[in-house]
Scaffold this motif. Structure first.
Motif, PDB file in Angstrom:
ATOM      1  N   LEU A  53      52.825  34.844  43.270  1.00 55.40           N
ATOM      2  CA  LEU A  53      53.420  36.255  43.690  1.00 55.40           C
ATOM      3  C   LEU A  53      54.217  35.889  44.649  1.00 55.40           C
ATOM      4  O   LEU A  53      53.730  35.264  45.532  1.00 55.40           O
ATOM      5  CB  LEU A  53      52.060  37.141  43.799  1.00 55.40           C
ATOM      6  CG  LEU A  53      51.425  37.509  42.695  1.00 55.40           C
ATOM      7  CD1 LEU A  53      50.251  38.511  43.130  1.00 55.40           C
ATOM      8  CD2 LEU A  53      51.977  38.124  41.362  1.00 55.40           C
ATOM      9  N   SER A 357      55.722  46.531  46.114  1.00 51.44           N
ATOM     10  CA  SER A 357      54.442  46.281  46.545  1.00 51.44           C
ATOM     11  C   SER A 357      54.459  44.746  47.199  1.00 51.44           C
ATOM     12  O   SER A 357      55.200  43.983  46.797  1.00 51.44           O
ATOM     13  CB  SER A 357      53.489  46.341  45.321  1.00 51.44           C
ATOM     14  OG  SER A 357      53.926  45.473  44.275  1.00 51.44           O
ATOM     15  N   TRP A 359      52.175  41.091  47.859  1.00 52.78           N
ATOM     16  CA  TRP A 359      50.959  40.285  47.041  1.00 52.78           C
ATOM     17  C   TRP A 359      49.688  40.871  47.081  1.00 52.78           C
ATOM     18  O   TRP A 359      49.000  40.884  46.315  1.00 52.78           O
ATOM     19  CB  TRP A 359      51.499  38.900  47.172  1.00 52.78           C
ATOM     20  CG  TRP A 359      50.890  38.493  48.654  1.00 52.78           C
ATOM     21  CD1 TRP A 359      51.684  38.571  49.587  1.00 52.78           C
ATOM     22  CD2 TRP A 359      49.568  37.890  48.851  1.00 52.78           C
ATOM     23  NE1 TRP A 359      50.803  37.979  50.602  1.00 52.78           N
ATOM     24  CE2 TRP A 359      49.726  37.541  50.163  1.00 52.78           C
ATOM     25  CE3 TRP A 359      48.415  37.753  48.099  1.00 52.78           C
ATOM     26  CZ2 TRP A 359      48.477  37.297  50.881  1.00 52.78           C
ATOM     27  CZ3 TRP A 359      47.328  37.200  48.906  1.00 52.78           C
ATOM     28  CH2 TRP A 359      47.585  36.916  50.488  1.00 52.78           C
ATOM     29  N   ASP A 361      48.923  43.888  47.870  1.00 51.57           N
ATOM     30  CA  ASP A 361      48.562  45.158  47.052  1.00 51.57           C
ATOM     31  C   ASP A 361      48.270  44.818  45.533  1.00 51.57           C
ATOM     32  O   ASP A 361      47.311  45.646  45.176  1.00 51.57           O
ATOM     33  CB  ASP A 361      49.814  46.083  46.904  1.00 51.57           C
ATOM     34  CG  ASP A 361      50.364  46.495  48.349  1.00 51.57           C
ATOM     35  OD1 ASP A 361      49.398  46.484  49.311  1.00 51.57           O
ATOM     36  OD2 ASP A 361      51.524  46.713  48.394  1.00 51.57           O
ATOM     37  N   LYS A 362      49.068  43.740  45.131  1.00 48.88           N
ATOM     38  CA  LYS A 362      48.674  43.482  43.599  1.00 48.88           C
ATOM     39  C   LYS A 362      47.409  42.824  43.296  1.00 48.88           C
ATOM     40  O   LYS A 362      46.829  43.194  42.373  1.00 48.88           O
ATOM     41  CB  LYS A 362      49.650  42.470  43.143  1.00 48.88           C
ATOM     42  CG  LYS A 362      50.902  43.079  43.219  1.00 48.88           C
ATOM     43  CD  LYS A 362      51.966  42.465  42.118  1.00 48.88           C
ATOM     44  CE  LYS A 362      53.223  43.069  42.059  1.00 48.88           C
ATOM     45  NZ  LYS A 362      54.098  42.447  40.994  1.00 48.88           N
ATOM     46  N   GLN A 363      46.782  42.052  44.404  1.00 54.64           N
ATOM     47  CA  GLN A 363      45.407  41.713  44.269  1.00 54.64           C
ATOM     48  C   GLN A 363      44.541  42.391  45.044  1.00 54.64           C
ATOM     49  O   GLN A 363      43.509  42.017  45.487  1.00 54.64           O
ATOM     50  CB  GLN A 363      45.601  39.988  44.580  1.00 54.64           C
ATOM     51  CG  GLN A 363      46.233  39.377  43.487  1.00 54.64           C
ATOM     52  CD  GLN A 363      45.400  39.437  42.177  1.00 54.64           C
ATOM     53  OE1 GLN A 363      44.388  39.529  42.054  1.00 54.64           O
ATOM     54  NE2 GLN A 363      46.152  39.364  41.201  1.00 54.64           N
TER      55      GLN A 363
END
Ligand SMILES: Nc1ncnc2c1ncn2[C@@H]1O[C@H](COP(=O)(O)OP(=O)(O)OP(=O)(O)O)[C@@H](O)[C@H]1O
Ligand SMILES: [Mg+2]
Lengths: 519, 298
Positions: A53, A357, A359, A361-363
């Motif tokens: 990411l 976002s 990375w 936030d995504k994980q």
């Protein structure tokens, strides 16, 4: 002065007090080990996530994407230009992957990501996770002749070899075409030169079994649907793609089995950008496999060239010559400023069209879960040390009672209550130092040799303590944060001292005459 | 042992003369005096007496003390023990004067309150009523810290059961009061000198060969000699002895008595000794009796 002398003498003559500190030692050691391993896991995982990411991704909320990535990049540049190292426009769509297995078509849901052909700047470690050494240097969606890694690069020395990778690449491709030609000859009734059969592999049907689906698969056979150029040279690769290794491999009895190798062709089906979306499919040649060891990504991502994907999805405007993308991946100069950049961008672009976002936030859920686990474990372990504190308290009270007369004597010699208190506080502190120090050494040694201990334990019990096929790690990752260690040691010390405060206070407050009369 | 305690009568620093200071004199007389001065002035403050006195004006109490006058004085001491609702009156108005340089014996039956009296004189406990004066300062109502200091620097105590610290050697036991006086660094700095002094003192009490022995490796007589050395290491002005021979056989006890006697005569050490043994008491300069919580001359 007498405080230290007496404290030292009491320590030397009362080894039993050390028993009370053993639980502190063990608690500290365990906390250090647990934190090191958890931090190791987290770091390893973050590394892998960050490998794929980008720091910040600027995405359209619609699959159709947004028009004119250059314009958007200029706008982003205006807002947070100082922070940005590089920006990469990408297209991400859900897709279906189809490949042939034992003559049968196998279809799986995937995430299709279109990245620029040079792919140089996409996410920090993208190329590092590829299987061909040249691709790790430079990657242009081209199939290599051969030379793909035989060894799992994350696996270390003792990882089993991937024998099938030996032929991966153009060699495998030619072998497959040759094999197929012979197969068709055999179907046509011609005799088969037996020696040629050895080129086959276990992802293809055994030759003496007649494939009942052979007729069915015909129309979908990727080798059949070939453009003119390819027909001139049947082995010429099509548009390249990179598959997540988990999509086309599985583990069985400890060994890795590959269903598709670099050089094979696969088919991808995905929606177009129009409304309503229609399904389009095309055939791609696998040029490499992607292995980040993050199962989530390895078993869902497929990378294809951006321009090809845009073309197939109709993501360009013929009249103005502008293209569409679904997202812009931003790599920052300083990753830690991700949330600041995100907030600035989110404020500048209408939120109902764009989502920004980091990375993290995504994980978020994954990282939060690990953090939560660490926190809970720490709390439990700290409770163990706190329980040890009560042991210290009990033993100290006993020592104070035992030493009542001595306390009376010291007071008759003119010792202040505070000095008497000092004896027992420094006693507690020394015990804490010994306990926490020993725990620290023990914990750090354990962390340092954790993999040897794992192997040794495995040999001892005959069972794999940390099965790499489950965890996708061949070694237990550890990371020792000096601050964490310092806090653990300080915490243990504080507990030892706190536990000695009450007995010390009691000692300080003893009435000298009563203490002297004490039998 | 020198006997020039009156070398400093009523000097600007007040009555600070103590026996057995000979060894310290050469190197640290200033220090010794300064320490004593602090003790006296603080005690003065506690007693509510005017703290600042003209440096030249002779303090009449101090003059009295150094001239063989009253060093320690108890006036109307009362002490009860409370056992639940029971009140056990132990001392019912004790008046006692201890003169500079005398060996005073307080004789009384077991349970008559001798130890209680001695603890009060040593500021280990507070009387319910009455006053205690030491060197012209009232000490019974001084603050805990001041009384700790007084015990440490100006009073010596020995007990029937010796009360040595079992973890320490004879030498360390003798040094203990000095370790209490001095902080860690100050002690470290002077260690060599202080240790020499303690060794000399143990030599004086006849224990030169027992320096490294723990209490449990010594006989009762030896332990009491070590305790005496410990009591004298800070060169106190007065030694309070609670049945110093009570736990010893006759001959050993007599040895201790002779030691106390010689310290008294040679160093002019004031000693208050309580005992129930009239044979021991008869060796004192003066004997008083504690009966029914009151003191009467015998
Ligand atoms: N803490 C206390 N609570 C109640 N009574 C006490 C306490 N301490 C001492 N006593 C009582 O006070 C009285 C005097 O005790 P003290 O120890 O002073 O006597 P003593 O003359 O020293 O006796 P001995 O010759 O046995 O040492 C005794 O009757 C004793 O029971
Ligand atoms: Mg007694």
């Amino acid at each position: 002065m007498y405080k230290f002398l007496l404290c030292w003498r009491y320590l030397r003559t009362r080894w039993i007090a050390l028993a009370s500190i053993i639980s502190v030692t063990l608690g500290v050691a365990t906390m250090i080990v647990v934190n090191a391993v958890m931090a190791g896991f987290t770091q390893e995982m973050q590394d892998r996530i960050r490998g794929i990411l980008s720091d910040v991704s600027f995405e359209a909320r619609s699959f159709n994407g947004f028009r004119d990535p250059e314009y958007h990049m200029r706008e982003i540049e205006k807002i947070v230009g100082d922070e940005i190292e590089v920006m990469t426009p990408t297209v991400t769509v859900p897709a279906m992957l189809s490949f042939q297995l034992h003559g049968e078509w196998n279809t799986r849901p995937v995430q299709l990501i279109g990245i620029p052909r040079d792919a140089m700047q996409y996410a920090s470690k993208f190329r590092q996770y590829l299987q061909h050494p040249k691709h790790r240097e430079q990657f242009r969606f081209e199939l290599q002749e051969t030379g793909y890694d035989l060894r799992d690069r994350h696996g270390g020395e003792d990882a089993p070899l991937r024998v099938r990778m030996e032929t991966a690449g153009m060699v495998h491709r030619r072998n497959m075409i040759e094999y197929r030609r012979q197969w068709e000859q055999q179907l046509a009734g011609k005799p088969l030169p037996h020696a040629e059969q050895t080129v086959n592999d276990d992802s293809q049907p055994a030759n003496d079994v007649v494939d009942p689906f052979a007729a069915v698969e015909r129309p979908l056979d990727p080798f059949a649907a070939r453009n003119d150029a390819a027909q001139a040279d049947p082995a010429a690769p099509l548009t390249g793609c990179v598959l997540g290794i988990g999509l086309v491999s599985y583990r069985h009895n400890g060994a890795e089995h590959f269903l598709v190798l670099p050089g094979d062709d696969i088919q991808l089906t995905f929606p177009t950008a129009g409304t309503p979306p229609k399904a389009v499919s095309d055939t791609f040649t696998v040029v490499d496999l992607y292995e980040s060891k993050m199962t989530e990504y390895d078993s869902s991502f497929i990378f294809v060239p951006l321009d090809k994907l845009q073309e197939l999805r109709g993501m360009f405007d013929r009249e103005s010559g502008t293209t569409f993308v679904t997202s812009i991946q931003i790599k920052l100069k300083d990753e830690s400023r991700g949330s600041i950049v995100r907030d600035k961008l989110q404020a500048a672009f209408p939120p109902h069209f764009y989502s920004v976002s980091t990375w993290r936030d995504k994980q978020g859920p994954l990282l939060a879960a690990v953090e939560m686990e660490t926190a809970i474990l720490n709390m439990l372990l700290f409770l163990i040390i706190a329980v040890a504190g009560f042991g210290i308290l009990a033993i100290f009270f006993m020592i104070v009672v035992e030493k009542t007369k001595d306390i009376g004597i010291l007071k008759s010699l003119g010792a202040h209550g505070s000095g008497i208190m000092g004896i027992f506080l420094s006693y507690g502190l020394s015990l804490g130092l010994v306990g926490a120090g020993a725990g620290m050494v023990l914990g750090l040694l354990f962390v340092r040799h954790i993999n040897e201990i794992r192997i040794w334990l495995g040999n001892l019990t005959g069972q794999m303590v940390f099965d790499p096929s489950i965890y996708y790690f061949y070694e237990i990752p550890t990371s020792v944060n000096p601050w964490t260690v310092a806090w653990i040691v300080i915490g243990a010390l504080a507990i030892a001292v706190a536990a000695s405060v009450m007995p010390a206070l009691r000692a300080a407050r003893l009435h000298p005459v009563e203490a002297l009369r004490y039998e | 042992m020198n006997k020039h305690h009156s070398a400093n009568p009523a000097g600007p620093h007040g009555p600070t003369v103590a026996p057995l200071r000979a060894q310290a004199r050469d190197g640290a007389s200033a220090h010794g005096q300064a320490a004593a001065t602090t003790a006296v002035t603080t005690a003065t403050t506690a007693a509510g007496v005017q703290r600042v006195r003209p440096a030249t004006a002779p303090d009449h109490e101090a003059v009295a003390a150094s001239a063989g006058g009253v060093l320690l004085k108890a006036v109307g001491l009362k002490k009860d023990y409370h056992k639940g609702k029971h009140v056990v009156p132990v001392l019912r108005g004790v008046d006692l004067e201890v003169r500079q340089g005398e060996l005073l014996a307080v004789i009384g039956q077991s349970g008559s309150g001798k130890s209680t009296l001695l603890h009060l004189l040593a500021t280990l406990d507070r009387p319910d009523e009455g006053e205690i004066w030491f060197n012209g300062q009232r000490i019974d109502n001084a603050s805990t810290r001041q009384r700790d200091r007084l015990r440490n620097r100006h009073l010596g105590m020995i007990f029937q059961f010796y009360h040595l610290l079992p973890e320490l050697t004879a030498l360390e036991n003798v040094l203990a009061p000095l370790m209490i006086t001095h902080g860690f660094f100050s002690y470290r700095l002077q260690r060599r000198r202080l240790v020499e002094r303690a060794k000399a003192l143990l030599e004086t009490v006849g224990l030169g060969h027992r320096l490294k022995h723990r209490p449990r490796e010594m006989s009762g007589g030896e332990m009491q000699r070590a305790a005496i050395a410990r009591a004298l290491i800070t060169e106190p002005q007065i030694l309070l002895a609670d049945e110093p021979t009570g736990n010893l056989d006759g001959r050993t006890g007599q040895g201790i008595m002779e030691l106390l006697r010689s310290l008294n005569t040679q160093s002019n050490l004031t000693i208050v000794m309580v005992t129930h043994d009239s044979a021991i008491a008869s060796q004192a300069d003066r004997v008083v009796q504690l009966v029914d919580g009151q003191v009467s001359d015998s």
